[in-house]
Structure formats: C-alpha cells, structure tokens
Motif scaffolding. Structure first.
Motif, PDB file in Angstrom:
ATOM      1  N   HIS A   1     -15.239  15.926 -37.954  1.00 17.65           N
ATOM      2  CA  HIS A   1     -16.031  17.046 -38.472  1.00 17.65           C
ATOM      3  C   HIS A   1     -15.107  18.045 -39.160  1.00 17.65           C
ATOM      4  O   HIS A   1     -14.133  18.528 -38.570  1.00 17.65           O
ATOM      5  CB  HIS A   1     -16.813  17.715 -37.339  1.00 17.65           C
ATOM      6  CG  HIS A   1     -17.927  16.854 -36.844  1.00 17.65           C
ATOM      7  ND1 HIS A   1     -18.194  16.668 -35.513  1.00 17.65           N
ATOM      8  CD2 HIS A   1     -18.835  16.109 -37.530  1.00 17.65           C
ATOM      9  CE1 HIS A   1     -19.235  15.845 -35.396  1.00 17.65           C
ATOM     10  NE2 HIS A   1     -19.637  15.499 -36.604  1.00 17.65           N
ATOM     11  N   GLU A  50     -13.795  21.592 -37.756  1.00 16.67           N
ATOM     12  CA  GLU A  50     -13.195  21.656 -36.420  1.00 16.67           C
ATOM     13  C   GLU A  50     -11.678  21.544 -36.531  1.00 16.67           C
ATOM     14  O   GLU A  50     -11.057  20.579 -36.079  1.00 16.67           O
ATOM     15  CB  GLU A  50     -13.811  20.565 -35.536  1.00 16.67           C
ATOM     16  CG  GLU A  50     -15.305  20.785 -35.341  1.00 16.67           C
ATOM     17  CD  GLU A  50     -16.049  19.585 -34.761  1.00 16.67           C
ATOM     18  OE1 GLU A  50     -15.408  18.594 -34.384  1.00 16.67           O
ATOM     19  OE2 GLU A  50     -17.294  19.653 -34.699  1.00 16.67           O
ATOM     20  N   HIS A  98     -12.714  16.700 -31.000  1.00 19.08           N
ATOM     21  CA  HIS A  98     -13.672  17.596 -31.669  1.00 19.08           C
ATOM     22  C   HIS A  98     -13.587  18.990 -31.046  1.00 19.08           C
ATOM     23  O   HIS A  98     -12.840  19.237 -30.115  1.00 19.08           O
ATOM     24  CB  HIS A  98     -15.105  17.072 -31.486  1.00 19.08           C
ATOM     25  CG  HIS A  98     -15.376  15.768 -32.161  1.00 19.08           C
ATOM     26  ND1 HIS A  98     -16.133  15.656 -33.299  1.00 19.08           N
ATOM     27  CD2 HIS A  98     -14.989  14.500 -31.847  1.00 19.08           C
ATOM     28  CE1 HIS A  98     -16.202  14.385 -33.663  1.00 19.08           C
ATOM     29  NE2 HIS A  98     -15.515  13.662 -32.803  1.00 19.08           N
TER      30      HIS A  98
HETATM   31 ZN   LIG Z   1     -17.190  17.416 -33.929  1.00 15.72          ZN
END
Ligand SMILES: [Zn+2]
Length: 404
Positions: free
Chosen positions: A169, A172, A299
């Motif tokens: 992501h 992040e 994450h």
């Molecule tokens: Zn994530």
C-alpha cells in the motif's frame, strides 16, 4: 561510480519537501467512532460532501474511522457530528503541515525517503556485500518501474527462504522503512544472534512492492493507497489504480472486503490478478515454492499481527500453531517500547491469504500492521521510525526462532 558502503559521500540527505502535498494544506483529520446505525449512516452521508473524505474503510458501528475535512467544511463537520452525538477526536489540525518531511540521500532511520534513495540504498548494500547479496528484479510496475528484490544468502541456495514484502500500500511509508531496517540489521548488525539467522535461512525481501503508488503518494496525494494502473473506469472518469492487497485470488471480494467501485480506495480490481505487481509477486513466490518457509507482509496501521484467513472467522486447521506464534511475537514486540500488538485476521483478497492457499508447505504466513492505533495513521511521525523498527526486530526474532 558507487561509494563504499558505510560512507555517505554523495549521499548527503536533503530535505526535498513536505510529505503531504499542498492539496491537504489546512485540512484536519478527525477520528470518529459511530456507536449506532444512525450515526454510521450519517457518517456515510457526510463522506459524500465535497471537502470530506475517509482515509480508511467506510464507517462501521463500534470501529474508528478517519475523516479528512477541508478548512471550508470543518465547522460544518464538527457541528454535524455534535448534532448526531457521534464520538469524535481531532487528531491532526493541519494534515498539510503535519511536520513530516520527505528526504533524498543515504537512508537513516529518522526520516522518510523517496524511491530513488531507497533503490540507491539497495544498490549500495548489494555492492558492499557481494558475498551475501543479490539484487534482482521480479518484474515491472504498471508505469515501468523495477520491482527490486534483495536476496541475502551466505552460501547454500537450498536453505529455507523467508519472504518479506513491504509498501504494497503506497501511503504506508513506515512499512518500507522497517523493511530496509531489517535488511540493514541482517547485513550489518554486530548482534551475533541476528548474524546467525543467515546460517539458517535465505531472505528474499521486496521493500517496495508498489513503486508507482509510492511515488504518487510522495508527489501528489499523501493518502494514495492503490497502484496507478488503468481500470475499466479510467477512460470514463479518470479513476485509476487497484488496492493491491484486495486483488489476489483469495476469497476475492468476499464479505465486503474490498470495493467494486474503481474510484474507491479499496477497489479490488476488475478481476483477480489485474495488477502487474501482484502477478510478479505470485510468479516469483511460485518459483521458490520448494524452499519457501515463511511469507510475511508489512503494512500499517493498527499494531496487529494478522494470520490467515480473511474469509471469515472460521479457524484454519493450523490455527493453534499460528496463534501461538503470533501471540509470542506480539508479546515480544511490546518489550522495547511498551506498544501493544494484537492478533487477528485480515480482509479478503490479500497476498498473505493467497500465499497461504498456494504454499501450504510454508510454515507461516503473516501480515503486520505497524504503528499506530489511529492517532497519526499513515502519517506516523518520523521520530517513531526507529522505535517501530526496534520493536519489529524484537518480535520478528521470535518468529525466526520458531521457524528454525
Ligand atoms: Zn496496507
């Protein structure tokens, strides 16, 4: 010519801008917690107003959500929350000037760095440790950026492989900072306990799993989460990108995990495996399946150690062993800085669940959610990078020990 490892000549860190782009100047972040369906519905309606957006998932009764409100609508939002008696907390009065800085230069653990600096760091480590490190690429992103994989191997190629990826992501940033710190520790730590892991395992680490989104989150939208690919909607309304961790062929779109809306932050894709970055990981993991002992994905946020699966609350056959290890790790993560980590399950469509389903011979598949629990969310201050790295090392050592 590349510098000698350890020297920072030519790599003087330079501040190249604030992390948050001007588009968030003066915007506030509020944490809201609906306790009734009426409050939840109101928040969903609120999210449709111009100048109001949610940076996490949709509001749900009993859960924290995070709202970004423009200065023009802040009073309206506050009044509205008050009217519906919705629990809320102003966690950041000016997201655009939250004090976070982005840097270029030689990586240190007190700042967030741009993609070129991260890639340069990987090159420096590979040149400095030719006997240990192989730097390769497992494919390219939608916009043509390399997906660099750093392999650490002190001799035997037949040892069990621990895979770790980060920054699936885009926003992040703490996840890739920790990924790089792990590389640094494995290659440069004087700790003989850490050095000994190289005798037990080979490490395959993909610190930047979503380079296109990462660059976009640096230059344009700090809260960008997805890839930057074209979707079925791009030609119609300009919406781009897919949530990489909802696009794997593992319980895809089940249980409202991920969105069918191409403009949503959590868009799971027009189909499974539409994203080149997902395909690259899947194909590479398949190529090392015989030796893969652990799949670990980094994450933020939430401070969780997540185990398979995202399908439902049904326990996997290996649940007792998974939860035992996850709890041991969570307890160890707490030791350096007293931060509490909890265990749980992820959303559907994740890389972890896909790895769990396809590589059952691996002993463990885990997803980490790093700091924090909702105050700063993805805007974790840079002075928390090193503490986060230290508490990660404390827990991951427990996992490595369990895998021996
Ligand atoms: Zn994530």
């Amino acid at each position: 010519m590349l510098p000698i490892v350890g020297l920072t000549v030519g790599f003087i860190s330079t501040l190249i801008g604030l992390t948050t782009s001007a588009m968030y100047d003066g915007h506030s972040m509020l944490r809201v917690t609906p306790q009734t369906k009426r409050q939840e519905d109101h928040l969903r309606d609120l999210g449709k107003h111009q100048g109001v957006s949610f940076i996490g998932g949709d509001p749900l009764v009993g859960d924290h959500s995070h709202v970004i409100a423009s200065p023009q609508v802040l009073d309206f939002v506050l009044e509205s929350l008050k009217k519906f008696e919705t629990e809320h907390l102003l966690t950041n009065p000016d997201v655009g000037r939250s004090g976070l800085e982005r840097m270029e230069g030689y990586i240190s653990w007190d700042a967030y760095y741009d993609l070129d600096s991260i890639n340069q760091y990987l090159t420096v480590q590979s040149v400095g440790h030719p006997d240990l490190v192989t730097l390769t690429t497992i494919g390219k992103s939608f916009e043509g950026r390399d997906l660099f994989l750093l392999k650490i191997n002190n001799g035997s190629t037949t040892k069990p492989i621990i895979w770790i990826d980060s920054n699936i992501h885009a926003r992040e940033w703490i996840s890739s900072a920790v990924g790089l710190y792990l590389i640094d520790q494995l290659l440069n730590s004087p700790d003989i306990e850490i050095q000994a892991y190289l005798d037990d395992f080979n490490f395959h680490i993909l610190p930047m799993a979503n380079p296109d989104g990462f660059v976009f989150s640096h230059l344009t939208d700090r809260f960008w989460r997805k890839t930057r690919s074209n979707t079925s909607a791009t030609a119609i309304n300009g919406c781009r990108g897919v949530d990489r961790n909802r696009n794997f062929d593992a319980y895809w779109l089940e249980n409202d995990g991920g969105s069918k809306d191409p403009c949503d932050l959590y868009f799971a894709g027009d189909a499974v495996f539409t994203e080149l970055e997902c395909i690259a990981i899947a194909q590479y993991l398949d190529s090392i399946r015989a030796n893969l002992i652990a799949y670990i994905s980094l994450h933020s946020w939430g401070q969780n150690v997540l185990i398979p699966t995202g399908r439902d609350s049904t326990q996997i056959p290996e649940y007792n062993e998974y939860i035992r290890i996850a709890n041991l790790a969570a307890a160890a993560h707490q030791i350096p800085h007293s931060m509490i980590y909890t265990t749980g399950n992820p959303a559907p469509g994740t890389s972890m669940d896909w790895a769990y389903l396809n590589f059952p011979s691996a002993k463990i598949h885990l997803t980490y959610e790093f700091r924090d629990k909702g105050q700063y969310t993805v805007l974790l201050p840079a002075d928390q990078i090193l503490p986060q790295c230290e508490e990660f090392m404390a827990g991951i050592k427990v996992i490595f020990d369990e895998l021996k």
